[in-house]
Structures are given as structure tokens and as C-alpha cells.
Design a protein around this motif. Sequence first.
Motif, PDB file in Angstrom:
ATOM      1  N   HIS A 180      43.881  46.063  21.114  1.00 36.99           N
ATOM      2  CA  HIS A 180      43.006  44.863  21.043  1.00 36.99           C
ATOM      3  C   HIS A 180      41.496  45.368  21.154  1.00 36.99           C
ATOM      4  CE1 HIS A 180      46.367  42.132  21.561  1.00 36.99           C
ATOM      5  NE2 HIS A 180      46.815  42.905  22.241  1.00 36.99           N
TER       6      HIS A 180
ATOM      7  N   LYS B  73      38.049  43.841  22.179  1.00 38.35           N
ATOM      8  CA  LYS B  73      37.585  43.242  23.537  1.00 38.35           C
ATOM      9  C   LYS B  73      36.666  42.277  22.824  1.00 38.35           C
ATOM     10  CE  LYS B  73      37.404  46.963  26.590  1.00 38.35           C
ATOM     11  NZ  LYS B  73      36.744  47.835  27.583  1.00 38.35           N
TER      12      LYS B  73
ATOM     13  N   ASN C  88      40.178  49.016  22.855  1.00 37.81           N
ATOM     14  CA  ASN C  88      40.842  50.089  23.254  1.00 37.81           C
ATOM     15  C   ASN C  88      42.398  49.563  23.574  1.00 37.81           C
ATOM     16  OD1 ASN C  88      41.236  48.280  25.390  1.00 37.81           O
ATOM     17  ND2 ASN C  88      40.287  49.485  26.888  1.00 37.81           N
ATOM     18  N   GLY C  89      43.426  50.360  23.785  1.00 38.29           N
ATOM     19  CA  GLY C  89      44.665  49.973  24.113  1.00 38.29           C
ATOM     20  C   GLY C  89      45.547  51.076  24.341  1.00 38.29           C
ATOM     21  N   LEU C  90      46.554  51.227  23.921  1.00 41.63           N
ATOM     22  CA  LEU C  90      47.756  52.081  24.171  1.00 41.63           C
ATOM     23  C   LEU C  90      48.637  52.615  23.037  1.00 41.63           C
ATOM     24  CD1 LEU C  90      49.942  53.245  26.426  1.00 41.63           C
ATOM     25  CD2 LEU C  90      50.815  50.883  26.446  1.00 41.63           C
TER      26      LEU C  90
ATOM     27  N   TYR D 224      46.200  56.485  26.238  1.00 39.88           N
ATOM     28  CA  TYR D 224      45.112  55.438  26.049  1.00 39.88           C
ATOM     29  C   TYR D 224      44.194  55.980  25.101  1.00 39.88           C
ATOM     30  CZ  TYR D 224      40.764  52.973  27.333  1.00 39.88           C
ATOM     31  OH  TYR D 224      39.819  52.174  27.582  1.00 39.88           O
TER      32      TYR D 224
ATOM     33  N   LYS E  36      37.748  42.957  30.926  1.00 45.04           N
ATOM     34  CA  LYS E  36      37.361  42.389  29.674  1.00 45.04           C
ATOM     35  C   LYS E  36      36.402  41.212  29.823  1.00 45.04           C
ATOM     36  CE  LYS E  36      41.372  44.085  27.305  1.00 45.04           C
ATOM     37  NZ  LYS E  36      42.336  43.687  26.304  1.00 45.04           N
ATOM     38  N   PRO E  37      35.615  41.086  28.840  1.00 45.68           N
ATOM     39  CA  PRO E  37      34.637  40.085  29.130  1.00 45.68           C
ATOM     40  C   PRO E  37      35.587  38.669  28.698  1.00 45.68           C
ATOM     41  CG  PRO E  37      34.082  41.394  27.435  1.00 45.68           C
ATOM     42  CD  PRO E  37      35.196  42.013  27.968  1.00 45.68           C
TER      43      PRO E  37
ATOM     44  N   THR F 112      45.278  38.662  26.362  1.00 44.16           N
ATOM     45  CA  THR F 112      45.796  39.974  26.923  1.00 44.16           C
ATOM     46  C   THR F 112      45.597  39.556  28.619  1.00 44.16           C
ATOM     47  OG1 THR F 112      43.888  41.053  26.869  1.00 44.16           O
ATOM     48  CG2 THR F 112      45.120  41.267  25.249  1.00 44.16           C
TER      49      THR F 112
ATOM     50  N   ASN G  45      41.972  46.651  31.883  1.00 48.76           N
ATOM     51  CA  ASN G  45      42.802  47.599  31.448  1.00 48.76           C
ATOM     52  C   ASN G  45      41.821  49.071  31.481  1.00 48.76           C
ATOM     53  OD1 ASN G  45      41.204  47.471  29.219  1.00 48.76           O
ATOM     54  ND2 ASN G  45      42.879  47.453  27.685  1.00 48.76           N
TER      55      ASN G  45
ATOM     56  N   LEU H  73      42.118  53.479  31.984  1.00 49.55           N
ATOM     57  CA  LEU H  73      42.745  54.721  31.947  1.00 49.55           C
ATOM     58  C   LEU H  73      42.739  55.421  33.322  1.00 49.55           C
ATOM     59  CD1 LEU H  73      43.456  57.531  30.140  1.00 49.55           C
ATOM     60  CD2 LEU H  73      40.927  57.575  29.861  1.00 49.55           C
TER      61      LEU H  73
ATOM     62  N   GLY I  24      45.028  60.136  32.560  1.00 47.04           N
ATOM     63  CA  GLY I  24      45.579  60.159  31.219  1.00 47.04           C
ATOM     64  C   GLY I  24      46.694  59.007  30.734  1.00 47.04           C
ATOM     65  N   ARG I  25      46.760  58.050  31.676  1.00 50.82           N
ATOM     66  CA  ARG I  25      47.879  57.114  31.326  1.00 50.82           C
ATOM     67  C   ARG I  25      47.034  55.753  31.344  1.00 50.82           C
ATOM     68  NH1 ARG I  25      53.527  57.138  34.043  1.00 50.82           N
ATOM     69  NH2 ARG I  25      53.853  55.435  32.571  1.00 50.82           N
ATOM     70  N   TYR I  26      47.834  54.717  30.660  1.00 52.01           N
ATOM     71  CA  TYR I  26      47.118  53.469  30.269  1.00 52.01           C
ATOM     72  C   TYR I  26      47.659  52.455  31.393  1.00 52.01           C
ATOM     73  CZ  TYR I  26      46.219  49.222  27.914  1.00 52.01           C
ATOM     74  OH  TYR I  26      45.865  47.782  27.528  1.00 52.01           O
TER      75      TYR I  26
ATOM     76  N   GLN J  10      55.673  50.426  25.490  1.00 57.78           N
ATOM     77  CA  GLN J  10      54.655  51.526  24.940  1.00 57.78           C
ATOM     78  C   GLN J  10      54.613  52.539  26.252  1.00 57.78           C
ATOM     79  OE1 GLN J  10      53.338  52.542  21.931  1.00 57.78           O
ATOM     80  NE2 GLN J  10      54.583  50.967  20.813  1.00 57.78           N
TER      81      GLN J  10
END
Lengths: 201, 201
Positions: A56, A58, A91-93, A98, B58-59, B87, B91, B93, B96-98, B131
Amino acid sequence: MNFHYPNGKKFSPIASSAGKKPSGKKVSYSNRGMTLEEDINETNQYYLANGIAVIHKKPTPVQIVDVHYPQRSAAVIKEAYFKQPSTTDYNGLYKGRYIDFEAKETRNKTSFPLQNLHAHQITHMQQVDEQDGIAFILIRFASTEEIFFMKFNELYKYWERMEQGGRKSITKEEIEKDGVKLALGLYPRIDYLKTVQSLYY
Amino acid sequence: MNFHYPNGKKFSPIASSAGKKPSGKKVSYSNRGMTLEEDINETNQYYLANGIAVIHKKPTPVQIVDVHYPQRSAAVIKEAYFKQPSTTDYNGLYKGRYIDFEAKETRNKTSFPLQNLHAHQITHMQQVDEQDGIAFILIRFASTEEIFFMKFNELYKYWERMEQGGRKSITKEEIEKDGVKLALGLYPRIDYLKTVQSLYY
């Protein structure tokens, strides 16, 4: 709703965001009137609808100063200012990893001016890179409608060159050499994840 | 800057965002005057400064309608409205993972009302889960100042119960059983990644 443009300037939400285009005016894009941001948003919607990725844009960061609460209607923000974003715009997945990127457009024909990026966006991408995320930039040349994908570590080489007193832009030749030119399509419009897939997986 | 509150209501950026608190007023938090959002932001700053994770709020999404461009000063937004976020609020990182989560506060003593969440936020967390991202919620009970971590799949059980005509909240007993109570500290204030580490890695 009243529209007042005392300066004769048109308001464009994109021009006010980090994805600012040089002039603040919409650049014609394949005669479709689409901006780079709109194309990326449609691409992200395609990815989402097809279960490919969750990415998405931001929201534009805004400093809210004054809000009115009219009776029986929604709160109205009466005074607010654009803030400089502290991260990238998208950013996202994707496949468990990431993804983080910035998209920039230039009217310059022969190079991409690095002043299109803020130092804290570079810092942010560096942090993402260090945490094993996938950070990159999409650069669009308005004159030729070409879009290039450049990994953060390639971009950073040129950023460092500038910081060491070198040129304040990346030449188009350098972008062609170190980046990947994206093929443009209809669905999705800008399939940048294809390049992510080939470069990182 | 003019502050006008014709309704006698105070403006709070947090109350207007997705992290809305029931009353729109600040809840005293350990007598420090900190909100859940402020504590999470400070925690995220701690993670960032220590190279542990890159997680940002996020803003608040805003629909901008009217912008003035005074000569020689910054653009002023003169009319804008709060938009419903599509959303979650946070969010980023980690190793390495989201990571993707929402943080909610309730004044309710015995349960967490699910109306604190929007259907599209649930959909978003579901997409993240599919995901292979890490999706969860932080729930704070204002009365006891307890904060619970709940994985998305546990939360979703209760969301489905509601959709099937069941109760519109998660009881505190259920949260205690299916969630993880977070220990509160000073640096970082809410070490939710410790729980992420133990549950997902």
C-alpha cells in the motif's frame, strides 16, 4: 466544498506528497492522464486482488492544527500543513518478505537529480536493507515514459558519490547500466514485483 | 495558529485516527500522561535506534479538499476530512519478516468490543497472514493498564463468532487465555517484539 487557489496553482495531492513531481502539474502518461502514483496504486490493487502481494501507499503525512466539529456532520480539518515523510511512500509484503520503495518521476532527459530524495528516506531504506528487507526505487523519465528499477545498494553508491562532493544526479546511462528497465503492461501496469522476484528470490 | 473548538471538544490527533479511544480524551497511563500510541511510538524509536526493527506508524489518512498557497510561506490545508484507514496503523520489518499490527485501547473492564476494529482492517490482516506476514493486535485495558498481545488467527476466531451472530466482544478471560500479557518496561516501554520472537521465530 470551496476550491480557492489564490496563487493560480492547482491542488494535487500527489504534488504535495513525497512523490512530488518537478512542477506539481500532472505529466501526461501514455495519453491516459495517469500519473506514476496512479499506475503504481493500480498495480498494487492488482497484486492485492490476485493474492500476489499486500503493498500500500502510505497516506501523506499532515500536521493537523485546527479541527472543527460541526453539529451532525463529520469533523472538518480547517488548518493543517504538509509534513516531510520520514519513510518511503510504499511498503508491504511479498512472499513473506518485506518490500519498501520510493517512486520518483523526473522531466530531466539525461539524468535523475538526487534532490528528489530526502536524506532520511535514504536512511530509512538503509535501515530496511540492514534488516534484510527489500528496498528499491522506481525512477520514471517523463520525456520517454521509461521506468527503471534500482536496488537500494546501487542507488546508495550514487548517493555516497554526491556526499563525497561528486555529481548531484545519476546519469541516465548509469541508471540503464545499474538499474532494470521495466516493461509496461495493462494488468498490472508496472509489474515491478517481476523484477523483485528475479533480483531477490 | 488559531484553535477553535466550537463544540467545546478538544482536538486530539489520536482520537481522530484509527487508534481512536472510546471517549476521544486522553487516558491517564501510569500517571505519565502517555497514550498507548505514544508508548508504541517510543518503543518503535527504541527498536529503530538499536537496530532491532524498522516499524513505523502510518500517518492518519486525510482527504484534502482545499489548499492555499500563501506567497513565501508553506502551503496551508484549509479543508480536509478524516478518512477511514484501509490498513492497520503500524507496519514494518523485524529480522527479515513483515510485521503488521493494530493497537486498541478500551475503557471496558471485562471485555474488548470488536467495534473497535473495522472489517477492512480484519481483511487486511488476513491478507498479511496469507502472505506469511506477522499480523496481530495489541489490546490495552485502560482500567488496569494491562496490555495483551493477540495473534491475528486468535482474534479472527472471535471476529467470526461475531459474524455468525455471536457476541460482539472478546471477554477478558478469552483474551487472557488466547493472548499474551505484555510486561511493561521503561526501555522499551512495550516490548511486543519479545512476544513476536517467542511466538513466530
